[in-house]
Motif scaffolding. Structure first.
Motif, mmCIF file in Angstrom:
data_model
loop_
_atom_site.group_PDB
_atom_site.id
_atom_site.type_symbol
_atom_site.label_atom_id
_atom_site.label_comp_id
_atom_site.label_asym_id
_atom_site.label_seq_id
_atom_site.Cartn_x
_atom_site.Cartn_y
_atom_site.Cartn_z
ATOM 1 N N ARG A 70 0.876 -1.176 0.000
ATOM 2 C CA ARG A 70 0.000 0.000 0.000
ATOM 3 C C ARG A 70 0.910 1.222 0.000
ATOM 4 O O ARG A 70 1.698 1.406 0.935
ATOM 5 N N ALA A 71 0.824 2.020 -1.085
ATOM 6 C CA ALA A 71 1.769 3.121 -1.231
ATOM 7 C C ALA A 71 1.126 4.355 -1.848
ATOM 8 O O ALA A 71 0.300 4.246 -2.753
ATOM 9 N N ALA A 72 1.542 5.514 -1.361
ATOM 10 C CA ALA A 72 1.084 6.777 -1.936
ATOM 11 C C ALA A 72 1.534 6.902 -3.388
ATOM 12 O O ALA A 72 0.863 7.536 -4.200
ATOM 13 N N ALA A 73 2.652 6.275 -3.719
ATOM 14 C CA ALA A 73 3.181 6.325 -5.088
ATOM 15 C C ALA A 73 2.220 5.713 -6.098
ATOM 16 O O ALA A 73 2.330 5.975 -7.301
ATOM 17 N N PHE A 74 1.258 4.927 -5.637
ATOM 18 C CA PHE A 74 0.294 4.290 -6.533
ATOM 19 C C PHE A 74 -0.896 5.190 -6.873
ATOM 20 O O PHE A 74 -1.710 4.837 -7.723
ATOM 21 N N ALA A 75 -1.003 6.329 -6.213
ATOM 22 C CA ALA A 75 -2.149 7.228 -6.430
ATOM 23 C C ALA A 75 -2.262 7.594 -7.907
ATOM 24 O O ALA A 75 -1.294 7.990 -8.551
ATOM 25 N N GLY A 76 -3.452 7.427 -8.434
ATOM 26 C CA GLY A 76 -3.731 7.788 -9.816
ATOM 27 C C GLY A 76 -3.265 6.777 -10.846
ATOM 28 O O GLY A 76 -3.459 6.972 -12.047
ATOM 29 N N LEU A 77 -2.641 5.686 -10.397
ATOM 30 C CA LEU A 77 -2.150 4.673 -11.323
ATOM 31 C C LEU A 77 -3.127 3.505 -11.404
ATOM 32 O O LEU A 77 -3.762 3.142 -10.414
ATOM 33 N N GLY A 78 -3.189 2.904 -12.563
ATOM 34 C CA GLY A 78 -3.972 1.690 -12.726
ATOM 35 C C GLY A 78 -3.226 0.506 -12.129
ATOM 36 O O GLY A 78 -2.046 0.601 -11.772
#
Length: 74
Positions: free
Chosen positions: A37-45
């Motif tokens: 679970r990571a903030a870096a994944f925000a907005g990514l599919g």
């Protein structure tokens, strides 16, 4: 054989602040269950999220037979 700690270390380095859980499902160092679970994944599919994980693991993936991967944005 791949070590759980090495997977965690590489993911933590590539995805600072991520919540990471890694489990060796067979005890043989080649089948893993990974949750990130990571903030870096925000907005990514989903495909892009998984690509970030695979990129972080790099050459370790050649020694991993199975990887059950679950990702989500923090």
């Amino acid at each position: 054989m791949v070590d759980v700690a090495e997977i965690q270390r590489r993911l933590a380095a590539a995805l600072p602040g991520a919540a990471i859980a890694v489990r060796d499902t067979t005890g043989e160092g080649d089948h893993f269950d990974v949750e990130v679970r990571a903030a870096a994944f925000a907005g990514l599919g989903l495909v892009e999220q998984h690509r970030l994980v695979y990129d972080a693991l790099g050459d370790l993936m050649r020694r991993v037979h199975a990887l059950a991967l679950r990702t989500e944005s923090a």
